[in-house]
Design a protein around this motif. Sequence first.
Motif, PDB file in Angstrom:
ATOM      1  N   LYS A 123       0.832  -1.202   0.000  1.00  0.00           N
ATOM      2  CA  LYS A 123       0.000   0.000   0.000  1.00  0.00           C
ATOM      3  C   LYS A 123       0.867   1.253   0.000  1.00  0.00           C
ATOM      4  O   LYS A 123       0.606   2.202  -0.738  1.00  0.00           O
ATOM      5  CB  LYS A 123      -0.939   0.003   1.212  1.00  0.00           C
ATOM      6  CG  LYS A 123      -2.038  -1.027   1.156  1.00  0.00           C
ATOM      7  CD  LYS A 123      -2.863  -1.030   2.438  1.00  0.00           C
ATOM      8  CE  LYS A 123      -3.885  -2.166   2.442  1.00  0.00           C
ATOM      9  NZ  LYS A 123      -4.604  -2.260   3.707  1.00  0.00           N
ATOM     10  N   LYS A 126       2.374   1.746  -3.383  1.00  0.00           N
ATOM     11  CA  LYS A 126       1.387   2.275  -4.325  1.00  0.00           C
ATOM     12  C   LYS A 126       1.186   3.767  -4.114  1.00  0.00           C
ATOM     13  O   LYS A 126       1.125   4.544  -5.074  1.00  0.00           O
ATOM     14  CB  LYS A 126       0.046   1.540  -4.179  1.00  0.00           C
ATOM     15  CG  LYS A 126       0.036   0.146  -4.759  1.00  0.00           C
ATOM     16  CD  LYS A 126      -1.320  -0.528  -4.571  1.00  0.00           C
ATOM     17  CE  LYS A 126      -1.303  -1.961  -5.066  1.00  0.00           C
ATOM     18  NZ  LYS A 126      -2.597  -2.626  -4.849  1.00  0.00           N
ATOM     19  N   VAL A 127       1.093   4.171  -2.844  1.00  0.00           N
ATOM     20  CA  VAL A 127       0.931   5.598  -2.536  1.00  0.00           C
ATOM     21  C   VAL A 127       2.156   6.367  -3.010  1.00  0.00           C
ATOM     22  O   VAL A 127       2.040   7.418  -3.646  1.00  0.00           O
ATOM     23  CB  VAL A 127       0.702   5.795  -1.016  1.00  0.00           C
ATOM     24  CG1 VAL A 127       0.820   7.259  -0.627  1.00  0.00           C
ATOM     25  CG2 VAL A 127      -0.653   5.243  -0.603  1.00  0.00           C
ATOM     26  N   ARG A 129       4.298   5.494  -5.338  1.00  0.00           N
ATOM     27  CA  ARG A 129       4.323   5.494  -6.810  1.00  0.00           C
ATOM     28  C   ARG A 129       3.347   6.524  -7.365  1.00  0.00           C
ATOM     29  O   ARG A 129       3.661   7.278  -8.291  1.00  0.00           O
ATOM     30  CB  ARG A 129       3.977   4.105  -7.322  1.00  0.00           C
ATOM     31  CG  ARG A 129       4.012   4.006  -8.828  1.00  0.00           C
ATOM     32  CD  ARG A 129       3.797   2.563  -9.279  1.00  0.00           C
ATOM     33  NE  ARG A 129       3.874   2.480 -10.704  1.00  0.00           N
ATOM     34  CZ  ARG A 129       2.844   2.162 -11.473  1.00  0.00           C
ATOM     35  NH1 ARG A 129       1.674   1.880 -10.939  1.00  0.00           N
ATOM     36  NH2 ARG A 129       2.981   2.096 -12.773  1.00  0.00           N
ATOM     37  N   THR A 130       2.156   6.599  -6.803  1.00  0.00           N
ATOM     38  CA  THR A 130       1.147   7.564  -7.261  1.00  0.00           C
ATOM     39  C   THR A 130       1.640   8.991  -7.054  1.00  0.00           C
ATOM     40  O   THR A 130       1.538   9.825  -7.958  1.00  0.00           O
ATOM     41  CB  THR A 130      -0.186   7.338  -6.508  1.00  0.00           C
ATOM     42  OG1 THR A 130      -0.609   5.997  -6.724  1.00  0.00           O
ATOM     43  CG2 THR A 130      -1.253   8.300  -6.994  1.00  0.00           C
ATOM     44  N   ARG A 131       2.173   9.255  -5.871  1.00  0.00           N
ATOM     45  CA  ARG A 131       2.671  10.615  -5.598  1.00  0.00           C
ATOM     46  C   ARG A 131       3.838  10.971  -6.509  1.00  0.00           C
ATOM     47  O   ARG A 131       3.925  12.077  -7.015  1.00  0.00           O
ATOM     48  CB  ARG A 131       3.110  10.726  -4.136  1.00  0.00           C
ATOM     49  CG  ARG A 131       1.951  10.753  -3.170  1.00  0.00           C
ATOM     50  CD  ARG A 131       2.434  10.887  -1.751  1.00  0.00           C
ATOM     51  NE  ARG A 131       1.314  10.867  -0.806  1.00  0.00           N
ATOM     52  CZ  ARG A 131       1.455  10.745   0.486  1.00  0.00           C
ATOM     53  NH1 ARG A 131       2.667  10.647   1.026  1.00  0.00           N
ATOM     54  NH2 ARG A 131       0.405  10.752   1.277  1.00  0.00           N
ATOM     55  N   LYS A 133       4.481   9.718  -9.445  1.00  0.00           N
ATOM     56  CA  LYS A 133       3.951   9.886 -10.800  1.00  0.00           C
ATOM     57  C   LYS A 133       3.327  11.263 -10.950  1.00  0.00           C
ATOM     58  O   LYS A 133       3.520  11.940 -11.962  1.00  0.00           O
ATOM     59  CB  LYS A 133       2.924   8.786 -11.083  1.00  0.00           C
ATOM     60  CG  LYS A 133       2.340   8.831 -12.486  1.00  0.00           C
ATOM     61  CD  LYS A 133       1.360   7.677 -12.696  1.00  0.00           C
ATOM     62  CE  LYS A 133       0.694   7.772 -14.057  1.00  0.00           C
ATOM     63  NZ  LYS A 133      -0.302   6.740 -14.238  1.00  0.00           N
ATOM     64  N   MET A 134       2.583  11.691  -9.918  1.00  0.00           N
ATOM     65  CA  MET A 134       1.959  13.022  -9.967  1.00  0.00           C
ATOM     66  C   MET A 134       3.019  14.115 -10.019  1.00  0.00           C
ATOM     67  O   MET A 134       2.872  15.098 -10.757  1.00  0.00           O
ATOM     68  CB  MET A 134       1.044  13.222  -8.751  1.00  0.00           C
ATOM     69  CG  MET A 134      -0.229  12.386  -8.810  1.00  0.00           C
ATOM     70  SD  MET A 134      -1.195  12.418  -7.284  1.00  0.00           S
ATOM     71  CE  MET A 134      -1.428  14.152  -7.010  1.00  0.00           C
ATOM     72  N   GLU A 137       4.425  14.101 -13.537  1.00  0.00           N
ATOM     73  CA  GLU A 137       3.444  14.664 -14.474  1.00  0.00           C
ATOM     74  C   GLU A 137       3.332  16.174 -14.307  1.00  0.00           C
ATOM     75  O   GLU A 137       3.197  16.905 -15.294  1.00  0.00           O
ATOM     76  CB  GLU A 137       2.088  13.990 -14.273  1.00  0.00           C
ATOM     77  CG  GLU A 137       2.055  12.561 -14.779  1.00  0.00           C
ATOM     78  CD  GLU A 137       0.753  11.834 -14.425  1.00  0.00           C
ATOM     79  OE1 GLU A 137       0.563  10.735 -14.979  1.00  0.00           O
ATOM     80  OE2 GLU A 137      -0.054  12.343 -13.630  1.00  0.00           O
TER      81      GLU A 137
END
Length: 170
Positions: A123, A126-127, A129-131, A133-134, A137
């Motif tokens: 978890k 994933k958090v 990786r998401t942060r 990635k943001m 981006e």
Amino acid sequence: MPLTPLDIHNKEFSKGFRGYDEDEVNEFLDQVIKDYELLIREKKELEERLKDQTERLGHFSSIEETLNKSIVIAQEAGEEVRRNAQKEAKLIIKEAEKNADRIVNESLTKARKIALEIEDLKKQSKVFRTRFKMLIEAQLDLLKNDDWDHLLQYELDASELKAAEEDSLA
């Protein structure tokens, strides 16, 4: 040393028997002075723009370097977590083999705890990786911003500068 507009203005020509028309020479020199002043001004403006763009490039290069370091740190941290999980699993297995009957219940309990920790790590990854990635981006959006296109389309109209110069000289 390059000529200055004042050097051109103060230039004296010797008079000959059938010399050039003095008014015509003076008129030509006046035009040369105006054109030379305009070129000097344009050169200074272009040098300033180049300096500004170089500074911006340095800024973006430092952002890129920071992002690259962040990626390396994240990769190293992920590898360290994986190695630590492998080491811990091996220790648990060895301990279970040495004390099979006595440790069966403890190892089951530990296995459940590790499974929960792994889920928690999943978890967290994933958090992360998401942060991450943001973040990337957002940086890409900065690079894709229309401001870059606007800077590249900027053109300096020399006739406007010349008209403004003539107005200021008049």
